[in-house]
Design a protein around this motif. Structure first.
Motif, PDB file in Angstrom:
ATOM      1  N   LEU A   1      78.534  23.558  -8.477  1.00  0.00           N
ATOM      2  CA  LEU A   1      78.408  23.525  -9.931  1.00  0.00           C
ATOM      3  C   LEU A   1      77.059  22.996 -10.408  1.00  0.00           C
ATOM      4  N   PHE A   2      76.140  22.789  -9.489  1.00  0.00           N
ATOM      5  CA  PHE A   2      74.807  22.344  -9.876  1.00  0.00           C
ATOM      6  C   PHE A   2      74.095  23.412 -10.699  1.00  0.00           C
ATOM      7  N   SER A   3      74.279  24.683 -10.320  1.00  0.00           N
ATOM      8  CA  SER A   3      73.685  25.806 -11.058  1.00  0.00           C
ATOM      9  C   SER A   3      74.381  27.085 -10.612  1.00  0.00           C
ATOM     10  N   VAL A   4      74.155  28.169 -11.332  1.00  0.00           N
ATOM     11  CA  VAL A   4      74.729  29.457 -10.940  1.00  0.00           C
ATOM     12  C   VAL A   4      74.221  29.846  -9.554  1.00  0.00           C
ATOM     13  N   ARG A   5      72.954  29.589  -9.282  1.00  0.00           N
ATOM     14  CA  ARG A   5      72.387  29.902  -7.969  1.00  0.00           C
ATOM     15  C   ARG A   5      73.093  29.101  -6.867  1.00  0.00           C
ATOM     16  N   SER A   6      73.376  27.825  -7.116  1.00  0.00           N
ATOM     17  CA  SER A   6      74.093  27.000  -6.134  1.00  0.00           C
ATOM     18  C   SER A   6      75.492  27.553  -5.899  1.00  0.00           C
ATOM     19  N   PHE A   7      76.149  27.985  -6.988  1.00  0.00           N
ATOM     20  CA  PHE A   7      77.479  28.567  -6.846  1.00  0.00           C
ATOM     21  C   PHE A   7      77.414  29.841  -6.011  1.00  0.00           C
ATOM     22  N   GLU A   8      76.460  30.699  -6.319  1.00  0.00           N
ATOM     23  CA  GLU A   8      76.322  31.958  -5.569  1.00  0.00           C
ATOM     24  C   GLU A   8      76.078  31.685  -4.092  1.00  0.00           C
ATOM     25  N   SER A   9      75.260  30.697  -3.777  1.00  0.00           N
ATOM     26  CA  SER A   9      74.986  30.341  -2.385  1.00  0.00           C
ATOM     27  C   SER A   9      76.257  29.859  -1.679  1.00  0.00           C
ATOM     28  N   ALA A  10      77.039  29.007  -2.355  1.00  0.00           N
ATOM     29  CA  ALA A  10      78.288  28.510  -1.773  1.00  0.00           C
ATOM     30  C   ALA A  10      79.288  29.644  -1.578  1.00  0.00           C
ATOM     31  N   TYR A  11      79.303  30.583  -2.502  1.00  0.00           N
ATOM     32  CA  TYR A  11      80.213  31.731  -2.404  1.00  0.00           C
ATOM     33  C   TYR A  11      79.814  32.642  -1.246  1.00  0.00           C
ATOM     34  N   ILE A  12      78.536  32.973  -1.167  1.00  0.00           N
ATOM     35  CA  ILE A  12      78.048  33.878  -0.113  1.00  0.00           C
ATOM     36  C   ILE A  12      78.260  33.272   1.270  1.00  0.00           C
ATOM     37  N   SER A  13      78.101  31.956   1.383  1.00  0.00           N
ATOM     38  CA  SER A  13      78.269  31.295   2.681  1.00  0.00           C
ATOM     39  C   SER A  13      79.737  31.082   3.045  1.00  0.00           C
ATOM     40  N   GLY A  14      80.653  31.349   2.105  1.00  0.00           N
ATOM     41  CA  GLY A  14      82.077  31.214   2.373  1.00  0.00           C
ATOM     42  C   GLY A  14      82.619  29.811   2.153  1.00  0.00           C
ATOM     43  N   ARG A  15      81.803  28.901   1.632  1.00  0.00           N
ATOM     44  CA  ARG A  15      82.283  27.542   1.369  1.00  0.00           C
ATOM     45  C   ARG A  15      83.147  27.485   0.114  1.00  0.00           C
ATOM     46  N   VAL A  16      82.961  28.456  -0.781  1.00  0.00           N
ATOM     47  CA  VAL A  16      83.779  28.588  -1.987  1.00  0.00           C
ATOM     48  C   VAL A  16      84.328  30.010  -1.999  1.00  0.00           C
ATOM     49  N   THR A  17      85.616  30.132  -2.269  1.00  0.00           N
ATOM     50  CA  THR A  17      86.216  31.459  -2.403  1.00  0.00           C
ATOM     51  C   THR A  17      86.636  31.657  -3.850  1.00  0.00           C
ATOM     52  N   VAL A  18      86.678  32.911  -4.257  1.00  0.00           N
ATOM     53  CA  VAL A  18      86.988  33.247  -5.641  1.00  0.00           C
ATOM     54  C   VAL A  18      88.080  34.300  -5.650  1.00  0.00           C
ATOM     55  N   SER A  19      89.045  34.111  -6.524  1.00  0.00           N
ATOM     56  CA  SER A  19      90.051  35.145  -6.742  1.00  0.00           C
ATOM     57  C   SER A  19      90.124  35.412  -8.238  1.00  0.00           C
ATOM     58  N   GLY A  20      90.456  36.633  -8.573  1.00  0.00           N
ATOM     59  CA  GLY A  20      90.546  36.998  -9.979  1.00  0.00           C
ATOM     60  C   GLY A  20      89.304  37.729 -10.456  1.00  0.00           C
ATOM     61  N   ASP A  21      89.022  37.572 -11.722  1.00  0.00           N
ATOM     62  CA  ASP A  21      87.958  38.312 -12.403  1.00  0.00           C
ATOM     63  C   ASP A  21      86.580  37.716 -12.106  1.00  0.00           C
ATOM     64  N   MET A  22      85.809  38.390 -11.270  1.00  0.00           N
ATOM     65  CA  MET A  22      84.468  37.916 -10.900  1.00  0.00           C
ATOM     66  C   MET A  22      83.483  38.016 -12.055  1.00  0.00           C
ATOM     67  N   SER A  23      83.771  38.819 -13.078  1.00  0.00           N
ATOM     68  CA  SER A  23      82.831  38.953 -14.187  1.00  0.00           C
ATOM     69  C   SER A  23      82.703  37.658 -14.993  1.00  0.00           C
ATOM     70  N   VAL A  24      83.636  36.727 -14.809  1.00  0.00           N
ATOM     71  CA  VAL A  24      83.544  35.434 -15.483  1.00  0.00           C
ATOM     72  C   VAL A  24      82.240  34.743 -15.097  1.00  0.00           C
ATOM     73  N   LEU A  25      81.863  34.798 -13.815  1.00  0.00           N
ATOM     74  CA  LEU A  25      80.623  34.157 -13.383  1.00  0.00           C
ATOM     75  C   LEU A  25      79.423  34.786 -14.075  1.00  0.00           C
ATOM     76  N   ALA A  26      79.436  36.089 -14.271  1.00  0.00           N
ATOM     77  CA  ALA A  26      78.324  36.754 -14.962  1.00  0.00           C
ATOM     78  C   ALA A  26      78.214  36.250 -16.406  1.00  0.00           C
ATOM     79  N   ARG A  27      79.352  36.037 -17.060  1.00  0.00           N
ATOM     80  CA  ARG A  27      79.313  35.523 -18.424  1.00  0.00           C
ATOM     81  C   ARG A  27      78.789  34.086 -18.456  1.00  0.00           C
ATOM     82  N   ILE A  28      79.139  33.299 -17.441  1.00  0.00           N
ATOM     83  CA  ILE A  28      78.638  31.918 -17.351  1.00  0.00           C
ATOM     84  C   ILE A  28      77.138  31.951 -17.073  1.00  0.00           C
ATOM     85  N   ALA A  29      76.697  32.847 -16.197  1.00  0.00           N
ATOM     86  CA  ALA A  29      75.272  32.967 -15.870  1.00  0.00           C
ATOM     87  C   ALA A  29      74.476  33.309 -17.114  1.00  0.00           C
TER      88      ALA A  29
END
Length: 105
Positions: free
Chosen positions: A72-100
């Motif tokens: 939650l430090f930044s959208v880039r930090s979230f994307e890095s955690a997601y890509i590395s598999g440390r954070v998983t996401v279920s549901g509507d991924m477009s929410v992150l785009a709106r936050i970005a």
């Protein structure tokens, strides 16, 4: 770090990350602590340990409390955690785009 400290730091990180409304509900679901609900329909977003009136989240983010806090430090930090598999996401991924989009403004 104690569990209470991690919980408070995750709450503080969420308040910073979700500073602007984003028309969605996100549930932060740490593996090792209580879930945080973020109601992005409110301005500023309402963050609590109880589900908002519309209790179904648009998007659920899973991970360890400390990992979610770091993500939650930044959208880039979230994307890095997601890509590395440390954070998983279920549901509507477009929410992150709106936050970005709110972070860029």
């Amino acid at each position: 770090m104690s569990r209470a400290e991690t919980k408070n730091e995750l709450l503080d990180a969420a308040k910073t990350f979700f500073a602007a409304s984003f028309d969605g509900i996100v549930k932060l679901n740490p593996d090792d602590d209580a879930a945080l609900w973020v109601n992005g329909f409110k301005s500023p977003p309402e963050i609590s340990y109880t589900a908002p009136e519309k209790s179904e989240p648009d998007c659920v983010w899973h991970g360890a409390s400390e990992t979610l806090q770091q993500a939650l430090f930044s959208v880039r930090s979230f994307e890095s955690a997601y890509i590395s598999g440390r954070v998983t996401v279920s549901g509507d991924m477009s929410v992150l785009a709106r936050i970005a989009n709110t972070e860029e403004n």
